[in-house]
Design a protein around this motif. Structure first.
Motif, PDB file in Angstrom:
ATOM      1  N   ALA A   8      57.821   6.104 -21.870  1.00  0.00           N
ATOM      2  CA  ALA A   8      59.006   5.358 -22.290  1.00  0.00           C
ATOM      3  C   ALA A   8      59.035   3.963 -21.668  1.00  0.00           C
ATOM      4  CB  ALA A   8      60.273   6.119 -21.919  1.00  0.00           C
ATOM      5  N   LYS A   9      58.478   3.834 -20.478  1.00  0.00           N
ATOM      6  CA  LYS A   9      58.464   2.544 -19.783  1.00  0.00           C
ATOM      7  C   LYS A   9      57.394   1.591 -20.320  1.00  0.00           C
ATOM      8  CE  LYS A   9      60.332   4.468 -15.550  1.00  0.00           C
ATOM      9  NZ  LYS A   9      60.066   4.888 -14.193  1.00  0.00           N
ATOM     10  N   LEU A  10      56.488   2.101 -21.143  1.00  0.00           N
ATOM     11  CA  LEU A  10      55.427   1.244 -21.688  1.00  0.00           C
ATOM     12  C   LEU A  10      56.003   0.171 -22.599  1.00  0.00           C
ATOM     13  CD1 LEU A  10      52.686   3.880 -22.548  1.00  0.00           C
ATOM     14  CD2 LEU A  10      52.706   2.266 -20.633  1.00  0.00           C
ATOM     15  N   GLY A  11      57.082   0.466 -23.248  1.00  0.00           N
ATOM     16  CA  GLY A  11      57.754  -0.514 -24.092  1.00  0.00           C
ATOM     17  C   GLY A  11      57.114  -0.664 -25.461  1.00  0.00           C
ATOM     18  N   PRO A  12      57.660  -1.573 -26.240  1.00  0.00           N
ATOM     19  CA  PRO A  12      57.229  -1.757 -27.623  1.00  0.00           C
ATOM     20  C   PRO A  12      55.757  -2.128 -27.784  1.00  0.00           C
ATOM     21  CG  PRO A  12      59.217  -3.035 -27.165  1.00  0.00           C
ATOM     22  CD  PRO A  12      58.785  -2.420 -25.877  1.00  0.00           C
ATOM     23  N   GLU A  13      55.144  -2.673 -26.722  1.00  0.00           N
ATOM     24  CA  GLU A  13      53.721  -3.038 -26.820  1.00  0.00           C
ATOM     25  C   GLU A  13      52.849  -1.818 -27.095  1.00  0.00           C
ATOM     26  OE1 GLU A  13      55.563  -3.709 -23.855  1.00  0.00           O
ATOM     27  OE2 GLU A  13      56.229  -5.587 -24.737  1.00  0.00           O
ATOM     28  N   ALA A  14      53.319  -0.632 -26.716  1.00  0.00           N
ATOM     29  CA  ALA A  14      52.539   0.589 -26.916  1.00  0.00           C
ATOM     30  C   ALA A  14      52.659   1.137 -28.333  1.00  0.00           C
ATOM     31  CB  ALA A  14      52.981   1.658 -25.913  1.00  0.00           C
ATOM     32  N   GLU A  43      64.358  -0.723 -32.671  1.00  0.00           N
ATOM     33  CA  GLU A  43      63.945  -0.877 -34.072  1.00  0.00           C
ATOM     34  C   GLU A  43      62.422  -0.808 -34.257  1.00  0.00           C
ATOM     35  OE1 GLU A  43      64.449  -0.796 -37.946  1.00  0.00           O
ATOM     36  OE2 GLU A  43      66.122  -0.713 -36.542  1.00  0.00           O
ATOM     37  N   PRO A  44      61.612  -1.390 -33.359  1.00  0.00           N
ATOM     38  CA  PRO A  44      60.158  -1.309 -33.564  1.00  0.00           C
ATOM     39  C   PRO A  44      59.606   0.124 -33.577  1.00  0.00           C
ATOM     40  CG  PRO A  44      60.680  -3.024 -31.977  1.00  0.00           C
ATOM     41  CD  PRO A  44      61.950  -2.266 -32.229  1.00  0.00           C
ATOM     42  N   SER A  45      60.267   1.045 -32.916  1.00  0.00           N
ATOM     43  CA  SER A  45      59.782   2.432 -32.894  1.00  0.00           C
ATOM     44  C   SER A  45      59.985   3.137 -34.232  1.00  0.00           C
ATOM     45  CB  SER A  45      60.467   3.228 -31.787  1.00  0.00           C
ATOM     46  OG  SER A  45      61.824   3.474 -32.121  1.00  0.00           O
ATOM     47  N   MET A  46      60.851   2.604 -35.066  1.00  0.00           N
ATOM     48  CA  MET A  46      61.167   3.276 -36.323  1.00  0.00           C
ATOM     49  C   MET A  46      59.958   3.386 -37.251  1.00  0.00           C
ATOM     50  SD  MET A  46      64.137   4.503 -36.088  1.00  0.00           S
ATOM     51  CE  MET A  46      64.457   4.968 -37.791  1.00  0.00           C
ATOM     52  N   ALA A  47      59.078   2.409 -37.254  1.00  0.00           N
ATOM     53  CA  ALA A  47      57.889   2.491 -38.113  1.00  0.00           C
ATOM     54  C   ALA A  47      57.023   3.684 -37.721  1.00  0.00           C
ATOM     55  CB  ALA A  47      57.085   1.199 -38.034  1.00  0.00           C
ATOM     56  N   VAL A  48      56.898   3.920 -36.426  1.00  0.00           N
ATOM     57  CA  VAL A  48      56.104   5.059 -35.943  1.00  0.00           C
ATOM     58  C   VAL A  48      56.800   6.365 -36.314  1.00  0.00           C
ATOM     59  CG1 VAL A  48      55.110   6.184 -33.911  1.00  0.00           C
ATOM     60  CG2 VAL A  48      55.169   3.684 -34.049  1.00  0.00           C
ATOM     61  N   LEU A  49      58.104   6.424 -36.096  1.00  0.00           N
ATOM     62  CA  LEU A  49      58.850   7.660 -36.379  1.00  0.00           C
ATOM     63  C   LEU A  49      58.923   7.956 -37.873  1.00  0.00           C
ATOM     64  CD1 LEU A  49      61.611   7.229 -33.694  1.00  0.00           C
ATOM     65  CD2 LEU A  49      59.751   8.908 -33.698  1.00  0.00           C
ATOM     66  N   GLU A  50      59.047   6.923 -38.690  1.00  0.00           N
ATOM     67  CA  GLU A  50      59.048   7.131 -40.139  1.00  0.00           C
ATOM     68  C   GLU A  50      57.684   7.637 -40.604  1.00  0.00           C
ATOM     69  OE1 GLU A  50      60.420   3.312 -41.503  1.00  0.00           O
ATOM     70  OE2 GLU A  50      62.503   3.802 -40.994  1.00  0.00           O
ATOM     71  N   LYS A  51      56.629   7.116 -40.009  1.00  0.00           N
ATOM     72  CA  LYS A  51      55.280   7.595 -40.334  1.00  0.00           C
ATOM     73  C   LYS A  51      55.149   9.069 -39.926  1.00  0.00           C
ATOM     74  CE  LYS A  51      52.078   5.432 -41.699  1.00  0.00           C
ATOM     75  NZ  LYS A  51      51.565   5.279 -43.072  1.00  0.00           N
ATOM     76  N   ALA A  52      55.665   9.408 -38.737  1.00  0.00           N
ATOM     77  CA  ALA A  52      55.614  10.796 -38.268  1.00  0.00           C
ATOM     78  C   ALA A  52      56.442  11.709 -39.167  1.00  0.00           C
ATOM     79  CB  ALA A  52      56.104  10.880 -36.824  1.00  0.00           C
ATOM     80  N   ALA A  53      57.600  11.235 -39.609  1.00  0.00           N
ATOM     81  CA  ALA A  53      58.464  12.032 -40.482  1.00  0.00           C
ATOM     82  C   ALA A  53      57.811  12.304 -41.833  1.00  0.00           C
ATOM     83  CB  ALA A  53      59.805  11.332 -40.672  1.00  0.00           C
ATOM     84  N   ALA A  54      56.883  11.453 -42.231  1.00  0.00           N
ATOM     85  CA  ALA A  54      56.189  11.614 -43.507  1.00  0.00           C
ATOM     86  C   ALA A  54      54.837  12.319 -43.358  1.00  0.00           C
ATOM     87  CB  ALA A  54      55.980  10.245 -44.149  1.00  0.00           C
ATOM     88  N   SER A  55      54.501  12.757 -42.156  1.00  0.00           N
ATOM     89  CA  SER A  55      53.207  13.402 -41.904  1.00  0.00           C
ATOM     90  C   SER A  55      53.042  14.654 -42.762  1.00  0.00           C
ATOM     91  CB  SER A  55      53.110  13.785 -40.423  1.00  0.00           C
ATOM     92  OG  SER A  55      51.961  14.573 -40.187  1.00  0.00           O
ATOM     93  N   HIS A  56      51.810  14.975 -43.065  1.00  0.00           N
ATOM     94  CA  HIS A  56      51.532  16.220 -43.790  1.00  0.00           C
ATOM     95  C   HIS A  56      51.696  17.439 -42.890  1.00  0.00           C
ATOM     96  CE1 HIS A  56      47.718  15.538 -41.734  1.00  0.00           C
ATOM     97  NE2 HIS A  56      47.499  16.827 -41.884  1.00  0.00           N
ATOM     98  N   ASP A  57      51.693  17.236 -41.584  1.00  0.00           N
ATOM     99  CA  ASP A  57      51.756  18.357 -40.644  1.00  0.00           C
ATOM    100  C   ASP A  57      53.179  18.557 -40.111  1.00  0.00           C
ATOM    101  OD1 ASP A  57      51.474  19.882 -38.055  1.00  0.00           O
ATOM    102  OD2 ASP A  57      49.420  19.916 -38.814  1.00  0.00           O
ATOM    103  N   PRO A  58      53.715  19.770 -40.235  1.00  0.00           N
ATOM    104  CA  PRO A  58      55.083  20.006 -39.759  1.00  0.00           C
ATOM    105  C   PRO A  58      55.253  19.828 -38.252  1.00  0.00           C
ATOM    106  CG  PRO A  58      54.073  22.054 -40.519  1.00  0.00           C
ATOM    107  CD  PRO A  58      53.138  20.939 -40.872  1.00  0.00           C
ATOM    108  N   VAL A  59      54.205  19.995 -37.470  1.00  0.00           N
ATOM    109  CA  VAL A  59      54.305  19.806 -36.022  1.00  0.00           C
ATOM    110  C   VAL A  59      54.646  18.346 -35.703  1.00  0.00           C
ATOM    111  CG1 VAL A  59      53.010  19.868 -33.844  1.00  0.00           C
ATOM    112  CG2 VAL A  59      52.767  21.732 -35.497  1.00  0.00           C
TER     113      VAL A  59
END
Length: 135
Positions: A8-14, A43-59
């Motif tokens: 969490a401390k890595l910040g948006p750069e990660a 807000e920058p984390s949303m692109a990652v989370l939206e990609k995860a929400a659309a994953s083919h894998d339920p995990v």
């Protein structure tokens, strides 16, 4: 197990690296990366989370759903709107549990919508319990 506090401390750069992991073939890494993105938040984390929400894998989708509790409410609501349409009832259940952190009328309305419309009885029952829980 990852050190999520440190992540969490890595910040948006990660986030570009986490997005790459979410898009990768290793489900374990993808789910951990999605959860870490939720801890970074913003807000920058949303692109990652939206990609995860659309994953083919339920995990991976469960990790996105679980991260709702770590987001600001407006972002949590947007992610919840995506995940509420998930075909997997288990993913929707985790979404409801994670969204229970919020008590605003807007979030309660989203949870009530699940209580009214979800096709799975156990998901509906959980949503009803959360909406009816005394504040």
């Amino acid at each position: 197990e990852p050190d999520y506090a440190a992540a969490a401390k890595l910040g948006p750069e990660a986030l570009p690296f986490l997005k790459e992991l979410v898009e990768g073939a290793d489900v374990g890494l993808a789910s951990k990366a999605a959860y870490a993105a939720g801890l970074i938040g913003g807000e920058p984390s949303m692109a990652v989370l939206e990609k995860a929400a659309a994953s083919h894998d339920p995990v991976v989708r469960v990790a996105a759903a679980s991260s709702i509790r770590n987001l600001k409410e407006e972002q949590a609501g947007r992610l919840m709107d995506l995940i509420a349409k998930d075909a997997d009832a288990g993913v929707r259940k985790v979404m409801i549990k994670s969204a229970a952190k919020f008590s605003s009328p807007q979030m309660m309305a989203r949870i009530q919508k699940v209580a009214d419309k979800d096709p799975e009885p156990f998901v509906k029952e959980l949503a009803v319990k959360i909406v009816k829980k005394p504040k």
